[in-house]
Design a protein around this motif. Structure first.
Motif, short mmCIF file in Angstrom:
data_model
loop_
_atom_site.label_atom_id
_atom_site.label_comp_id
_atom_site.label_asym_id
_atom_site.label_seq_id
_atom_site.Cartn_x
_atom_site.Cartn_y
_atom_site.Cartn_z
N LEU A 131 1.02 -1.38 0.03
CA LEU A 131 -0.04 -0.02 -0.09
C LEU A 131 0.88 1.28 -0.01
CD1 LEU A 131 -2.91 -0.97 2.74
CD2 LEU A 131 -3.10 -0.95 0.06
N GLU A 132 0.44 2.33 -0.78
CA GLU A 132 1.16 3.61 -0.81
C GLU A 132 0.18 4.60 -0.62
OE1 GLU A 132 3.20 3.79 -4.31
OE2 GLU A 132 4.79 2.22 -3.81
N ARG A 133 0.40 5.88 -0.60
CA ARG A 133 -0.18 7.07 -0.59
C ARG A 133 -0.75 7.54 -1.98
NH1 ARG A 133 4.01 8.49 3.03
NH2 ARG A 133 5.16 9.65 1.31
N ASP A 134 -1.99 7.92 -2.15
CA ASP A 134 -2.39 8.34 -3.09
C ASP A 134 -1.72 9.75 -3.61
OD1 ASP A 134 -3.85 9.40 -5.50
OD2 ASP A 134 -5.85 8.94 -4.47
N ASP A 270 -3.96 12.91 2.44
CA ASP A 270 -5.26 12.53 2.44
C ASP A 270 -5.27 10.91 2.34
OD1 ASP A 270 -8.01 11.83 2.64
OD2 ASP A 270 -8.58 12.88 0.84
N LEU A 271 -5.53 10.11 3.44
CA LEU A 271 -5.44 8.84 3.33
C LEU A 271 -6.71 8.16 3.43
CD1 LEU A 271 -2.55 8.34 5.88
CD2 LEU A 271 -2.43 8.64 3.55
N SER A 272 -7.74 8.74 3.29
CA SER A 272 -9.02 8.27 2.92
C SER A 272 -9.08 7.21 1.78
CB SER A 272 -10.07 9.29 2.80
OG SER A 272 -10.06 10.15 1.48
N VAL A 273 -8.12 7.36 0.67
CA VAL A 273 -8.25 6.50 -0.37
C VAL A 273 -6.47 6.25 -0.56
CG1 VAL A 273 -8.47 6.22 -2.94
CG2 VAL A 273 -10.12 7.28 -1.43
N LEU A 274 -6.19 4.83 -0.77
CA LEU A 274 -4.83 4.47 -0.82
C LEU A 274 -4.52 3.88 -2.22
CD1 LEU A 274 -4.05 3.13 2.58
CD2 LEU A 274 -3.55 5.27 1.82
N TRP A 275 -3.33 3.77 -2.58
CA TRP A 275 -3.15 2.89 -3.76
C TRP A 275 -2.38 1.89 -3.23
CZ3 TRP A 275 -0.36 7.04 -7.46
CH2 TRP A 275 -1.36 7.75 -8.00
N ALA A 276 -2.71 0.66 -3.93
CA ALA A 276 -1.97 -0.73 -3.84
C ALA A 276 -1.21 -0.91 -5.22
CB ALA A 276 -3.01 -1.91 -3.63
N GLN A 277 0.13 -0.69 -4.79
CA GLN A 277 1.01 -0.96 -5.96
C GLN A 277 1.35 -2.65 -5.91
OE1 GLN A 277 1.32 0.94 -8.15
NE2 GLN A 277 1.83 3.15 -7.48
N LEU A 278 0.60 -3.48 -7.15
CA LEU A 278 0.83 -4.64 -7.32
C LEU A 278 1.69 -5.33 -8.44
CD1 LEU A 278 -2.93 -5.72 -6.41
CD2 LEU A 278 -0.99 -5.16 -4.86
N GLU A 279 2.19 -6.31 -8.26
CA GLU A 279 2.86 -6.86 -9.53
C GLU A 279 2.21 -8.03 -10.07
OE1 GLU A 279 6.84 -7.87 -8.13
OE2 GLU A 279 7.50 -5.83 -8.31
N VAL A 280 2.37 -7.90 -11.53
CA VAL A 280 1.56 -9.25 -12.06
C VAL A 280 2.87 -9.52 -13.34
CG1 VAL A 280 0.82 -7.57 -13.87
CG2 VAL A 280 -0.41 -9.89 -13.79
N TYR A 281 2.87 -10.83 -13.41
CA TYR A 281 3.48 -11.64 -14.66
C TYR A 281 3.00 -11.06 -15.96
CZ TYR A 281 5.91 -14.05 -11.02
OH TYR A 281 6.89 -14.65 -9.79
N GLU A 282 4.17 -11.11 -16.70
CA GLU A 282 3.75 -10.80 -17.95
C GLU A 282 2.82 -11.75 -18.89
OE1 GLU A 282 6.74 -10.98 -21.18
OE2 GLU A 282 8.16 -11.97 -19.74
N LYS A 338 -2.87 1.19 6.28
CA LYS A 338 -1.70 2.25 6.65
C LYS A 338 -0.65 2.00 5.28
CE LYS A 338 -3.30 2.57 10.64
NZ LYS A 338 -4.41 3.74 10.96
N PRO A 339 -0.16 2.89 4.81
CA PRO A 339 0.76 2.82 3.70
C PRO A 339 1.91 2.19 4.28
CG PRO A 339 -0.04 5.23 4.04
CD PRO A 339 -0.60 4.37 5.09
N GLY A 340 2.44 1.44 3.51
CA GLY A 340 3.56 0.58 3.76
C GLY A 340 3.11 -1.05 4.01
N MET A 341 1.85 -1.07 4.13
CA MET A 341 1.30 -2.70 4.58
C MET A 341 1.54 -3.43 3.28
SD MET A 341 -2.14 -2.40 6.80
CE MET A 341 -2.24 -1.96 8.67
N PHE A 342 2.00 -4.85 3.57
CA PHE A 342 1.71 -5.69 2.29
C PHE A 342 0.30 -6.11 2.21
CE2 PHE A 342 6.37 -6.13 3.42
CZ PHE A 342 6.92 -5.76 2.44
N VAL A 343 0.01 -6.44 1.05
CA VAL A 343 -1.46 -6.87 0.59
C VAL A 343 -1.43 -7.85 -0.47
CG1 VAL A 343 -2.55 -4.87 1.45
CG2 VAL A 343 -1.85 -5.01 -0.82
N ARG A 344 -2.21 -8.66 -0.52
CA ARG A 344 -2.41 -9.70 -1.42
C ARG A 344 -3.90 -9.50 -2.04
NH1 ARG A 344 0.77 -14.26 -1.14
NH2 ARG A 344 2.07 -14.28 1.11
N GLY A 345 -3.94 -9.41 -3.61
CA GLY A 345 -5.15 -9.18 -4.28
C GLY A 345 -5.54 -10.26 -5.16
N VAL A 346 -6.72 -10.25 -5.60
CA VAL A 346 -7.31 -11.23 -6.49
C VAL A 346 -8.09 -10.63 -7.45
CG1 VAL A 346 -8.45 -13.21 -6.92
CG2 VAL A 346 -7.01 -13.13 -4.83
#
Length: 643
Positions: A131-134, A270-282, A338-346
């Protein structure tokens, strides 16, 4: 007489081993088809001598044909076995691979069928990131006027503030002068209100408006200007408010500092919206597009899920990791994330997104149904209305794989019953009977099962023999012993290496059924290698030893029903293949890389793959990228092969 009986004993044992491959013949006793399995191949004792018209072949090289039962295989020197006749292969008069069994036999084979369904293919794409700040919600509080910081209402970072909340007080002589100018203009306008020339009154009114605008440009809002006019008293300080609600990320000044116009005082987020920077294989990028919903989980809140959507897909790949960044916008109204948290997405994607040419409602079959060999895909379809369970092979055209399903583009109709479990057993039984099958559409002897003492020797050799062969295969003195291999032989080695790429991929994909099919396909390529072109007995002996080891490993992969034993058998095959490629060379392939994993049963495990990106067949998804490329055996076009 004893010598003649000994010569006949080996073929009898071989036939018994082949027909008992999956225990089908023994378990089918009492069924009509049991008789077919039990008598599908006659031995030399049944046919008498060559004068009876029997034809014999080598199980490792089924292209060999002979009418002499005592003759040896000219390629590997093994004993020959009888080829089943048309009468012995019941039902072999059909052009399509077909197997008819009793209900009891189908149950013993654990055959399961699934109807071809029409639906929307869904592909779960797993993502991982942080997670990162918007970036669009970052604000800087700046000084609108030059002056001295006399008070900071927020003097440390991490404080949450509301929009309009006072942040700092600034003393500014310029502000004082601007306020006095406005008050003087207002007094002059009042004096000229009753008397005076109209042009003068209008000029005075314009002066008042200009003074008000000047104060607003210095950072005072309309309410502050109105309050100044009411009290008619100059305020020597200006209060700087927070433009938005958020968290103080940084304090840029201290009390007593002098600031110029535009100098930063605070930074807010403003942390009411965050960005999740995720990686995906090509390889999975084709399934993603902007706007797709994403389900996120975090280690901080086990069991809780957070919703977001794909906002942006990076147009540039990371050349080292072969991944792209996917930005997901995540609402965070309660501030739990919180910014800096690791997350998993589907992301659950449909097969129609990102330009994939599949219909919204596609024909779907289980991923375990097709037997894949090279560019061909074969399924077994249960024939409706048959008196006994009858399964017919059908070549199909597959689309994209969607999780546990394949999209079918051609070859099947909705409602047909395809074999979803047990297709490999059906195909193996057809091969045992010498009938058309996936591996040998023309029928004939089953793909090689090393027989007699040769198989026993190969199975007992184990990893130690393969490791020894691999260790010495690369040495110059070992290569010198076998001499240069003809180009035709090197091309056949190249075809063998190319064929086993599908086996490597199946094990890396954790797909035991696909691994079985790929092992049979690789075994077929192994049988096509003609060692008679090798010059010198030492070269042929070395190839026969490596071929036996490769066949034993492939046979073990095909017979195993689970991934772990398949991977142990694959290691012996891969070691022998690597040794063969090093000893004899190979041509006619694309890029070939020798990869290594240092964690295979406490030692280094090697395999050959067509790409630089690691796809570990020994661990699959658990450690897919574990390992590295130890050597480039065949470089891409324009590059040089280097260790």
């Amino acid at each position: 007489m004893a010598l003649s009986f000994r010569k006949l004993l080996y073929p009898l044992l071989l036939v018994a081993g082949l027909l008992g491959g999956f225990g089908i013949a023994a378990l089918f006793s009492g069924d009509d088809d049991a008789a077919v399995s039990a008598s599908g191949v006659e031995t030399a004792a049944d046919t008498g001598t060559s004068s009876g018209g029997a034809v014999y072949t080598c199980s490792m090289h089924p292209q060999v044909r002979s009418t002499d039962p005592d003759e040896k295989c000219p390629i590997c020197g093994m004993d020959l076995i009888p080829v089943p006749t048309e009468e012995e292969s019941a039902g072999a008069d059909t052009d399509l691979p077909t197997l008819s069994v009793s209900p009891r036999s189908a149950a013993l084979m654990r055959v399961e069928v699934t109807p071809v369904a029409r639906g929307s293919a869904q592909v779960p794409i797993a993502l991982f990131g942080m997670l990162e700040r918007d970036e669009t919600r970052l604000r800087t509080i700046s000084a609108w006027i030059p002056g001295r910081i006399d008070w900071l209402y927020v003097d440390f970072t991490g404080v949450e503030v509301e929009a309009g909340q006072p942040m700092a007080r600034v003393f500014s002589p310029r502000l004082i002068a601007a306020q006095e100018e406005l008050l003087h203009a207002i007094r002059a306008a009042r004096e000229l209100e009753q008397e005076g020339i109209g042009v003068v009154r209008e000029a005075t009114r314009l002066t008042v408006e200009a003074a008000r605008d000047r104060l607003r440009l210095l950072g005072l809002d309309a309410a502050q200007v109105a309050a100044l006019e009411r009290r008619e008293q100059v305020e020597d300080h200006v209060t700087v408010p927070a433009p938005v609600s958020g968290v103080v990320l940084e304090r840029m000044v201290a009390v007593g500092d002098y600031v110029d116009t535009g100098a930063p005082i605070y930074r807010l987020a403003d942390l009411s919206v965050l960005w999740a920077q995720l990686e995906v294989y090509e390889s999975e990028l084709r399934w993603l597009k902007a706007g797709q919903p994403v389900r996120l989980t975090s280690e901080a809140y086990p069991g809780d899920a957070f919703a977001g959507h794909v906002a942006f897909i990076d147009p540039v790949l990371d050349p080292r990791k072969r991944t792209a960044q996917v930005r997901v916008e995540v609402p965070n109204p309660d501030g739990r994330l919180k910014p800096g948290m690791f997350v998993r997405g589907v992301v659950t994607a449909g097969a129609t997104v990102a330009g994939v040419a599949e219909a919204e409602e596609s024909l779907l079959i289980p991923a375990s149904a097709p037997l894949l060999t090279g560019k061909r895909a074969l399924v077994y379809v249960q024939q409706p209305g048959a008196e006994r369970p009858t399964f017919e092979a059908r070549q199909v055209e597959l689309g994209a794989r969607a999780g546990d399903w394949y999209v079918v583009r051609a070859g099947l109709s909705e409602g047909e019953l395809v074999v979803s479990q047990g297709a490999f057993k059906i195909d193996a039984e057809l091969q045992i009977r010498g009938r058309p099958s996936m591996m040998r559409p023309e029928g004939g002897a089953a793909p090689g099962h090393a027989h007699g003492h040769a198989q026993e020797e190969a199975q007992h050799a184990g990893h130690e023999a393969a490791a020894t062969a691999t260790e010495h295969a690369g040495h110059a003195d070992q290569a010198a012993d076998v001499g240069p291999a003809p180009e035709s032989f090197q091309r056949e080695i190249g075809r063998l290496v190319t064929a086993q790429f599908a086996l490597v991929q199946a094990l890396a994909d954790d797909d035991p059924e696909a691994a079985r099919a790929a092992a049979l396909a690789t075994d077929a390529a192994l049988h096509e290698v003609d060692a008679t072109v090798l010059a010198g007995a030492s070269a042929r002996e070395r190839w026969n030893a490596l071929a036996r080891q490769m066949h034993a490993g492939l046979d073990g992969v095909a017979r195993a029903g689970e991934l772990e034993p398949q991977r142990r058998q694959f290691e012996a095959f891969s070691d022998a293949l690597t040794a063969a490629a090093a000893s004899f060379g190979m041509t006619g392939t694309g890029p070939v890389y020798r990869a290594v994993c240092p964690m295979v049963q406490g030692r280094d495990g090697f395999w050959l793959q067509p790409r630089e990106e690691i796809a570990n067949p020994y661990y699959g998804e658990a450690m897919l990228r574990c390992g590295w490329v130890a050597e480039t055996l065949v470089a891409p076009a324009g590059a040089e092969a280097t260790p």
